[in-house]
Design a protein around this motif. Sequence first.
Motif, PDB file in Angstrom:
ATOM      1  N   GLY A 265       0.657  -1.326  -0.077  1.00 54.83           N
ATOM      2  CA  GLY A 265      -0.072   0.125  -0.246  1.00 54.83           C
ATOM      3  C   GLY A 265       0.769   1.156   0.152  1.00 54.83           C
ATOM      4  O   GLY A 265       0.312   2.553  -0.355  1.00 54.83           O
ATOM      5  N   GLY A 266       2.087   1.238   0.576  1.00 49.82           N
ATOM      6  CA  GLY A 266       2.845   2.246   0.354  1.00 49.82           C
ATOM      7  C   GLY A 266       2.458   3.441   1.493  1.00 49.82           C
ATOM      8  O   GLY A 266       2.127   4.472   1.245  1.00 49.82           O
ATOM      9  N   GLY A 267       2.800   2.915   2.685  1.00 51.29           N
ATOM     10  CA  GLY A 267       2.483   3.672   3.891  1.00 51.29           C
ATOM     11  C   GLY A 267       0.996   4.126   4.241  1.00 51.29           C
ATOM     12  O   GLY A 267       0.616   5.336   4.582  1.00 51.29           O
ATOM     13  N   ILE A 268       0.183   3.151   4.108  1.00 52.45           N
ATOM     14  CA  ILE A 268      -1.240   3.290   4.433  1.00 52.45           C
ATOM     15  C   ILE A 268      -1.471   3.392   6.114  1.00 52.45           C
ATOM     16  O   ILE A 268      -0.662   2.858   6.921  1.00 52.45           O
ATOM     17  CB  ILE A 268      -1.901   2.363   3.820  1.00 52.45           C
TER      18      ILE A 268
ATOM     19  N   ASP B 224      -5.898   4.318   1.964  1.00 49.79           N
ATOM     20  CA  ASP B 224      -5.422   5.611   1.586  1.00 49.79           C
ATOM     21  C   ASP B 224      -3.977   5.619   1.241  1.00 49.79           C
ATOM     22  O   ASP B 224      -3.347   6.570   1.502  1.00 49.79           O
ATOM     23  CB  ASP B 224      -5.528   6.419   3.065  1.00 49.79           C
ATOM     24  N   GLY B 225      -3.566   4.560   0.646  1.00 48.14           N
ATOM     25  CA  GLY B 225      -2.136   4.223   0.348  1.00 48.14           C
ATOM     26  C   GLY B 225      -1.696   5.107  -1.001  1.00 48.14           C
ATOM     27  O   GLY B 225      -2.629   6.063  -1.491  1.00 48.14           O
TER      28      GLY B 225
ATOM     29  N   GLY C 296      -2.053   3.701  -4.093  1.00 47.18           N
ATOM     30  CA  GLY C 296      -2.995   3.206  -5.080  1.00 47.18           C
ATOM     31  C   GLY C 296      -2.212   2.556  -6.184  1.00 47.18           C
ATOM     32  O   GLY C 296      -0.910   2.081  -6.049  1.00 47.18           O
ATOM     33  N   ILE C 297      -3.022   2.492  -7.142  1.00 50.85           N
ATOM     34  CA  ILE C 297      -2.296   1.654  -8.606  1.00 50.85           C
ATOM     35  C   ILE C 297      -2.613   2.469  -9.879  1.00 50.85           C
ATOM     36  O   ILE C 297      -3.637   3.025  -9.946  1.00 50.85           O
ATOM     37  CB  ILE C 297      -2.991   0.277  -8.409  1.00 50.85           C
ATOM     38  N   ARG C 298      -1.602   2.344 -10.554  1.00 48.23           N
ATOM     39  CA  ARG C 298      -1.657   3.032 -11.901  1.00 48.23           C
ATOM     40  C   ARG C 298      -2.616   2.415 -12.814  1.00 48.23           C
ATOM     41  O   ARG C 298      -2.946   1.250 -12.710  1.00 48.23           O
ATOM     42  CB  ARG C 298      -0.225   3.153 -12.364  1.00 48.23           C
ATOM     43  N   ASP C 299      -3.226   3.294 -13.768  1.00 49.28           N
ATOM     44  CA  ASP C 299      -4.218   2.848 -14.679  1.00 49.28           C
ATOM     45  C   ASP C 299      -3.804   1.682 -15.205  1.00 49.28           C
ATOM     46  O   ASP C 299      -4.699   0.857 -15.772  1.00 49.28           O
ATOM     47  CB  ASP C 299      -4.640   4.064 -15.430  1.00 49.28           C
TER      48      ASP C 299
ATOM     49  N   ALA D 212      -4.934   6.381  -8.874  1.00 52.35           N
ATOM     50  CA  ALA D 212      -3.479   6.354  -8.529  1.00 52.35           C
ATOM     51  C   ALA D 212      -2.986   7.583  -7.562  1.00 52.35           C
ATOM     52  O   ALA D 212      -3.384   8.672  -7.997  1.00 52.35           O
ATOM     53  CB  ALA D 212      -2.504   6.357  -9.441  1.00 52.35           C
ATOM     54  N   GLY D 213      -2.215   7.630  -6.244  1.00 51.26           N
ATOM     55  CA  GLY D 213      -2.064   8.819  -5.489  1.00 51.26           C
ATOM     56  C   GLY D 213      -2.806   8.831  -4.492  1.00 51.26           C
ATOM     57  O   GLY D 213      -2.494   9.742  -3.469  1.00 51.26           O
TER      58      GLY D 213
END
Length: 587
Positions: free
Chosen positions: A485-488, A510-511, A513-516, A555-556
């Motif tokens: 998640g990247g620091g969720i 709330d991390g 996210g994932i690119r399209d 994303a983001g």
Amino acid sequence: MPDIFTILFPILVGFCAVSAFITYGLGIYVFAQSPSSVVNRLFLALTLTATYWALGEFLIWHSTGYDGYLFWVRASSFWPLVVAFTVHFTLAFTDHPLAQEKKRGVLFAALYLPALLFALIGLFTDLIYTVAFLPGTGYVYLPVSTSPVYLVERAYVLLAMVWVAYIGISSWRGAPRGRVRSQNRLFCAGITAVVGFGALSGLILPALGIYTVNLVFIGIVVFSLLIAHAVRRHGLFVLSPQTAVPEIVKTMPDGLILADMDGRIVTANASAAEIFGVAEAELVGQSVGRLLPETACAAIRAAVAEQERFSDLEATPDCREGSIVSIDGAPVRDPDGEPAGFVMIVRDVTDRKIAETALRTANQKLSLLSQVTCHDIGNDVTGLAWYLSLLAEDRMHPDGEMYLDRSVKLAENIKKHLEFSREYQMIGVYQPVWQPLEPMIARAVDGIPHPGVEIAVRVAPVEVYADPLSPKVMYNLLENALRHGGGITRIDLSTDEQADGTLAVIFEDDGAGIRDDEKEKIFRCGYGKNTGLGLAFARDILSVTEITIRETGRAGRGARFEILVPPRAWRPAGRTDPDLPCRGETP
């Protein structure tokens, strides 16, 4: 009247009453067994007319004056209908070609019309029977032997009874051994008794100048007793091929459609209507082409034109998108051997095709899993062998502890790969079951460490119909969020019922996210930072009951996974309808 007949007179009159009661009761009983059967309806008509005849004969011989005697003789004039119904019933019972629906005109002209004419002549004239007073005997009805009408009537009855006997004996001799042969044997014995006593009373005794109560009712009593025995012992009118066929067609689980040479439906059963999703009454008269695609119709037309059978013809009905049927059939000929149409047996194989597709997909996925697993285990084994070889060369090497730690981690990775393979191959092995959603998610939350991350669960009290491995999906989604998640700091789990009845189970964090461009790739085997199998594993588990999963986050701003449960695969918690496996479906 000779003394012996004087003595037997009360007994013979009694047979009339007994015959009336027995035939009436037997006819009602047989009709009640299968009111829709043509054979049973004809038997009821036969027994009711025989009852009428017997009661008329009973009242004739209880009349004391000329007027009463003449009245009941005239009132009994419709007895020739008994002969007509006997012939018609015998034809239907033995499945004779003349019993077919399109031959009704022939039967009416040859059987019922003459019987009605004789009845009307007897009702209004003295051209067939006349009432006379014989010394020592009393009033009797005498045949007008010099009347052409009487002679024609006698010929009609004689020919009809001889024909009935011939048809019955032929059917008995040609019947297969067992129950059907026993039914035919008893039927023939009963008909023979009726014909024998009728000939005795109508031909032999009058020729000897003896006029007494019609002895045919003795034969009718014998016939009724034999039929009753056949019903009780051999399943007559219940298990005979002629009477069972309509019920079999009506209740068979497969659809049956009979169509003419133009493809117009002549008849169809309830199962066919259910398979095609239309009312049973609406099928008759429709063209087969309105139900099946042109490719299937063309194949059927070609087979019928060549007078060949067709089988395993698969098609998607135009009126039921998404369903698949398998069609077997054959041409149908009329009694003259000419092509008359074709019959189709239709079976809904949608579930079977889904299972076959799932099996092929499972084999493909297992093959891919084997390749990926073997590749990953091979890499881990290579690394493990390398570190162990370094330790073997110098056990006191300064980095020896690091080598040992990495060896342990690689061994744990190999163990995880093997455990995952074992779980993956169990997808679809066990029957899907109803599972409460909230406890399923709660077990996943409790089973995974999440320090510093708040997990909020707000789901509706519902149950989902899914593979028993579905709790793994909840765990994998949580683990995927915590790992990548990247620091969720927060994960929200909720449900939302959509307009079409679909239930969306939402995992949102709330991390990062994932690119399209990765939203679909993350569900492929081998794609990802770890084993690359977690989300692929989740999608395959859910697909067992047609549940889907997608990623709809930005994303983001965090990842958002939506599990979409179709209306038939979820229901409010606590609902236990055993015959309704899916919400919204009609069993």
